[in-house]
Design a protein around this motif. Structure first.
Motif, PDB file in Angstrom:
ATOM      1  N   ASP A 117       1.943   1.955  -6.271  1.00  8.87           N
ATOM      2  CA  ASP A 117       1.127   3.449  -6.427  1.00  8.87           C
ATOM      3  C   ASP A 117       1.255   3.935  -5.126  1.00  8.87           C
ATOM      4  OD1 ASP A 117       0.674   5.545  -7.921  1.00  8.87           O
ATOM      5  OD2 ASP A 117      -2.084   4.543  -8.143  1.00  8.87           O
ATOM      6  N   ILE A 118       1.419   5.389  -4.963  1.00  6.97           N
ATOM      7  CA  ILE A 118       1.205   5.982  -3.355  1.00  6.97           C
ATOM      8  C   ILE A 118      -0.113   7.006  -4.060  1.00  6.97           C
ATOM      9  CG2 ILE A 118       3.623   6.106  -2.713  1.00  6.97           C
ATOM     10  CD1 ILE A 118       4.128   8.688  -4.448  1.00  6.97           C
ATOM     11  N   GLY A 119      -0.703   7.858  -3.038  1.00 12.02           N
ATOM     12  CA  GLY A 119      -1.685   8.525  -3.562  1.00 12.02           C
ATOM     13  C   GLY A 119      -2.346   9.274  -1.659  1.00 12.02           C
ATOM     14  N   ARG A 120      -3.448   9.537  -1.486  1.00 11.30           N
ATOM     15  CA  ARG A 120      -4.139   9.722  -0.431  1.00 11.30           C
ATOM     16  C   ARG A 120      -5.239   9.010  -0.060  1.00 11.30           C
ATOM     17  NH1 ARG A 120      -1.264  14.120   2.435  1.00 11.30           N
ATOM     18  NH2 ARG A 120       0.462  14.900   0.987  1.00 11.30           N
ATOM     19  N   LEU A 121      -5.387   8.826   1.287  1.00 16.56           N
ATOM     20  CA  LEU A 121      -6.433   7.857   1.506  1.00 16.56           C
ATOM     21  C   LEU A 121      -7.176   9.566   2.420  1.00 16.56           C
ATOM     22  CD1 LEU A 121      -8.068   5.881   2.866  1.00 16.56           C
ATOM     23  CD2 LEU A 121      -6.995   5.562   4.694  1.00 16.56           C
ATOM     24  N   PRO A 122      -8.713   9.847   1.975  1.00 25.00           N
ATOM     25  CA  PRO A 122      -8.927  10.784   3.222  1.00 25.00           C
ATOM     26  C   PRO A 122      -9.570  10.597   3.818  1.00 25.00           C
ATOM     27  CG  PRO A 122     -10.109  10.003   0.405  1.00 25.00           C
ATOM     28  CD  PRO A 122      -8.910   9.386   0.521  1.00 25.00           C
ATOM     29  N   VAL A 123      -9.206  11.636   5.029  1.00 16.70           N
ATOM     30  CA  VAL A 123      -9.977  11.579   6.001  1.00 16.70           C
ATOM     31  C   VAL A 123     -11.067  12.397   7.115  1.00 16.70           C
ATOM     32  CG1 VAL A 123      -8.708   9.940   6.857  1.00 16.70           C
ATOM     33  CG2 VAL A 123      -7.672  12.547   6.883  1.00 16.70           C
ATOM     34  N   GLY A 124     -11.533  13.533   6.060  1.00 14.09           N
ATOM     35  CA  GLY A 124     -12.349  14.418   6.335  1.00 14.09           C
ATOM     36  C   GLY A 124     -11.500  15.631   5.409  1.00 14.09           C
ATOM     37  N   GLU A 125     -11.893  16.848   6.137  1.00 14.61           N
ATOM     38  CA  GLU A 125     -12.140  17.978   5.608  1.00 14.61           C
ATOM     39  C   GLU A 125     -11.297  18.691   6.753  1.00 14.61           C
ATOM     40  OE1 GLU A 125     -15.910  19.945   3.694  1.00 14.61           O
ATOM     41  OE2 GLU A 125     -15.013  18.747   2.158  1.00 14.61           O
ATOM     42  N   ALA A 126     -10.409  20.247   6.487  1.00 14.34           N
ATOM     43  CA  ALA A 126      -8.949  20.921   7.327  1.00 14.34           C
ATOM     44  C   ALA A 126     -10.498  22.303   7.520  1.00 14.34           C
ATOM     45  CB  ALA A 126      -8.130  21.650   6.854  1.00 14.34           C
ATOM     46  N   ARG A 127      -9.817  22.600   8.091  1.00  9.86           N
ATOM     47  CA  ARG A 127     -10.484  24.283   8.645  1.00  9.86           C
ATOM     48  C   ARG A 127     -10.966  24.973   7.171  1.00  9.86           C
ATOM     49  NH1 ARG A 127      -7.656  24.731  14.822  1.00  9.86           N
ATOM     50  NH2 ARG A 127      -8.202  23.695  15.139  1.00  9.86           N
ATOM     51  N   ASP A 128     -10.576  25.189   6.383  1.00  8.39           N
ATOM     52  CA  ASP A 128     -10.677  25.728   5.451  1.00  8.39           C
ATOM     53  C   ASP A 128     -11.522  25.613   4.019  1.00  8.39           C
ATOM     54  OD1 ASP A 128      -9.122  23.872   4.221  1.00  8.39           O
ATOM     55  OD2 ASP A 128      -7.616  25.637   3.430  1.00  8.39           O
ATOM     56  N   MET A 176      -5.984  -5.471  -9.467  1.00  5.48           N
ATOM     57  CA  MET A 176      -5.865  -4.270  -8.928  1.00  5.48           C
ATOM     58  C   MET A 176      -6.460  -4.889  -7.278  1.00  5.48           C
ATOM     59  SD  MET A 176      -4.938  -2.211 -10.311  1.00  5.48           S
ATOM     60  CE  MET A 176      -4.939  -1.881 -12.052  1.00  5.48           C
ATOM     61  N   THR A 177      -4.852  -3.752  -6.658  1.00  5.99           N
ATOM     62  CA  THR A 177      -5.603  -3.246  -5.376  1.00  5.99           C
ATOM     63  C   THR A 177      -5.667  -1.649  -5.172  1.00  5.99           C
ATOM     64  OG1 THR A 177      -4.152  -5.561  -4.518  1.00  5.99           O
ATOM     65  CG2 THR A 177      -3.951  -4.051  -2.887  1.00  5.99           C
ATOM     66  N   THR A 178      -6.887  -1.138  -4.300  1.00  5.08           N
ATOM     67  CA  THR A 178      -6.443   0.448  -3.825  1.00  5.08           C
ATOM     68  C   THR A 178      -6.996  -0.106  -2.209  1.00  5.08           C
ATOM     69  OG1 THR A 178      -8.701   0.255  -3.445  1.00  5.08           O
ATOM     70  CG2 THR A 178      -7.434   0.102  -6.065  1.00  5.08           C
ATOM     71  N   LEU A 179      -5.609   1.641  -1.861  1.00  9.07           N
ATOM     72  CA  LEU A 179      -5.872   2.190  -0.304  1.00  9.07           C
ATOM     73  C   LEU A 179      -6.426   3.802  -1.043  1.00  9.07           C
ATOM     74  CD1 LEU A 179      -5.808   1.954   2.162  1.00  9.07           C
ATOM     75  CD2 LEU A 179      -3.421   2.063   2.369  1.00  9.07           C
ATOM     76  N   GLY A 180      -7.526   3.822  -1.220  1.00 10.73           N
ATOM     77  CA  GLY A 180      -7.051   5.451  -1.064  1.00 10.73           C
ATOM     78  C   GLY A 180      -7.531   5.924  -2.635  1.00 10.73           C
ATOM     79  N   THR A 181      -6.656   6.822  -3.197  1.00  9.57           N
ATOM     80  CA  THR A 181      -6.737   6.648  -4.626  1.00  9.57           C
ATOM     81  C   THR A 181      -5.444   6.624  -5.347  1.00  9.57           C
ATOM     82  OG1 THR A 181      -5.241   9.121  -4.137  1.00  9.57           O
ATOM     83  CG2 THR A 181      -7.619   9.036  -3.821  1.00  9.57           C
ATOM     84  N   ALA A 182      -4.196   5.392  -3.968  1.00  5.14           N
ATOM     85  CA  ALA A 182      -3.892   4.685  -4.394  1.00  5.14           C
ATOM     86  C   ALA A 182      -4.146   3.330  -5.198  1.00  5.14           C
ATOM     87  CB  ALA A 182      -2.372   4.355  -3.206  1.00  5.14           C
ATOM     88  N   SER A 183      -4.055   2.748  -6.608  1.00  6.91           N
ATOM     89  CA  SER A 183      -4.073   1.320  -7.107  1.00  6.91           C
ATOM     90  C   SER A 183      -3.389   0.751  -7.531  1.00  6.91           C
ATOM     91  CB  SER A 183      -5.312   2.105  -8.039  1.00  6.91           C
ATOM     92  OG  SER A 183      -5.567   0.610  -8.696  1.00  6.91           O
ATOM     93  N   ALA A 184      -2.576  -0.335  -7.585  1.00  6.30           N
ATOM     94  CA  ALA A 184      -1.705  -0.797  -7.907  1.00  6.30           C
ATOM     95  C   ALA A 184      -1.921  -2.557  -8.509  1.00  6.30           C
ATOM     96  CB  ALA A 184       0.134  -1.177  -6.991  1.00  6.30           C
ATOM     97  N   ALA A 185      -1.575  -2.536  -9.703  1.00  3.17           N
ATOM     98  CA  ALA A 185      -2.175  -4.153 -10.256  1.00  3.17           C
ATOM     99  C   ALA A 185      -1.147  -4.861  -9.424  1.00  3.17           C
ATOM    100  CB  ALA A 185      -1.858  -4.217 -11.845  1.00  3.17           C
ATOM    101  N   PRO A 186      -0.719  -6.391 -10.074  1.00  2.54           N
ATOM    102  CA  PRO A 186       0.344  -6.760  -9.247  1.00  2.54           C
ATOM    103  C   PRO A 186       1.747  -7.364 -10.266  1.00  2.54           C
ATOM    104  CG  PRO A 186      -1.926  -8.403  -9.828  1.00  2.54           C
ATOM    105  CD  PRO A 186      -1.941  -6.929 -10.135  1.00  2.54           C
ATOM    106  N   GLY A 187       2.745  -6.524  -9.426  1.00  2.00           N
ATOM    107  CA  GLY A 187       3.935  -6.317  -9.550  1.00  2.00           C
ATOM    108  C   GLY A 187       3.918  -4.471 -10.037  1.00  2.00           C
ATOM    109  N   GLU A 188       2.602  -3.594  -9.211  1.00  2.00           N
ATOM    110  CA  GLU A 188       3.314  -2.531  -9.599  1.00  2.00           C
ATOM    111  C   GLU A 188       3.748  -1.485  -8.018  1.00  2.00           C
ATOM    112  OE1 GLU A 188       1.558  -2.106 -14.139  1.00  2.00           O
ATOM    113  OE2 GLU A 188      -0.415  -1.036 -12.007  1.00  2.00           O
TER     114      GLU A 188
END
Length: 318
Positions: free
Chosen positions: A15-26, A1-13
């Motif tokens: 996946d898309i996701g998000r890489l957390p980098v902080g918080e907005a003003r709200d 399994m390979t991950t980047l942020g919330t994206a996680s893909a097994a061999p042959g897959e």
């Protein structure tokens, strides 16, 4: 399994996701859009990012075109993608990160406890360090520019040959081989042993389809050449510039160019004229050196001293 942020893909897959980098003003979490393409077969890892500058969209156009064409069942190795690096700048279509008024591509390798831009760079750089090769997709902001690939590590760097080879494989036809400013990804990643280039895919307001197609072809060239996909490419001789000359306007008025992008110029050739609103010529500007007409401003109106164009110099073929 390979991950980047919330994206996680097994061999042959994929996946898309998000890489957390902080918080907005709200107080809401900010995450960069990311993708993991995990090939069925073992191989190298390629890192790709776009929109390091928030108004440079051609690289994102490349990503949205080539990803749907990939079949991870046929891929050897892994592709890690950050689709929008300067997330804050992208939202407001500004070059710099408006949160800290910083050019993101001057902050690598970043600082996880630093400014907003430094935190983004640190999260990105953690992904880059997992790669064998990296592509940082740019364009000439909103100026008009030829399609070219930049080698930014400097000619004396231990990875200069590898970065130059990567630029030749990408295959824009033009290469700027000039050490870049501190904080550029294409400067910082080679220091960690990762050949990295930044293709500058023309210049546009919004999309430029010709440059996007050239970028898609360049990414597939890299995938074929470095064994991610079966196939071969033929690298051709390309035009390299090792320095720039920039030209400003000696007077205010309206610019008319006498040469086109990619044209060879000789010292003394007229690059542009400046006229008043009624067509009276106020100034002519000529080339100081032989070179290639590389970039020029998009709008014709200029003030005294304002940037007009650039000529690539110290030209050879590689």
């Amino acid at each position: 399994m390979t991950t980047l942020g919330t994206a996680s893909a097994a061999p042959g897959e994929i996946d898309i996701g998000r890489l957390p980098v902080g918080e907005a003003r709200d107080g809401s979490e900010i995450g960069l859009p990311v993708a993991v393409i995990n090939g069925r077969h073992e191989g190298k890892t390629l890192y790709i990012q776009a929109v390091s500058d928030g108004d440079e969209l051609n690289g994102l156009g490349v990503i949205r075109r080539f990803v749907p064409q990939l079949d991870p069942e046929e891929l050897a190795g892994t592709i890690l993608i950050v689709g929008i690096a300067n997330y804050y700048g992208f939202l407001v279509a500004e070059h710099r990160n408006p949160i800290d008024d910083t050019k993101l591509n001057r902050t690598f390798p970043g600082n996880p406890s630093g400014t907003a831009s430094e935190r983004i760079s640190a999260a990105i750089f953690d992904a880059v360090k997992r790669a064998d090769l990296a592509l940082d997709l740019h364009q000439g902001s909103t100026s008009c520019m030829i399609n070219e690939t930049r080698v930014r590590c400097g000619s004396r760097h231990r990875l200069h040959h590898d970065c130059l080879e990567l630029a030749k494989v990408f295959g824009c036809g033009y290469i700027l081989d000039l050490k870049g400013p501190d904080g550029q990804l294409a400067r910082a990643a080679p220091d960690k042993g990762i050949p990295t280039v930044d293709p500058e895919l023309g210049g546009a307001v919004g999309w430029d389809e010709t440059s996007i197609q050239k970028g898609v072809k360049g990414v597939f060239n890299v995938l074929y050449h470095y064994g991610f996909l079966d196939g071969e490419i033929t690298t051709t001789t390309q035009t390299r510039a090792s320095s720039f000359e920039q030209y400003g306007s000696p007077s205010g008025g309206l610019v008319s160019f006498e040469v086109g992008l990619g044209d060879e110029v000789e010292r003394g050739d007229t690059l542009f004229e400046v006229t008043d609103p009624f067509g009276t010529v106020k100034a002519k500007v000529t080339a100081d050196s032989n070179g290639i007409f590389w970039r020029h401003r998009r709008l014709p109106q200029v003030a005294t001293g304002e940037y007009v164009c650039s000529v690539g110099t110290s030209i050879d073929r590689v």
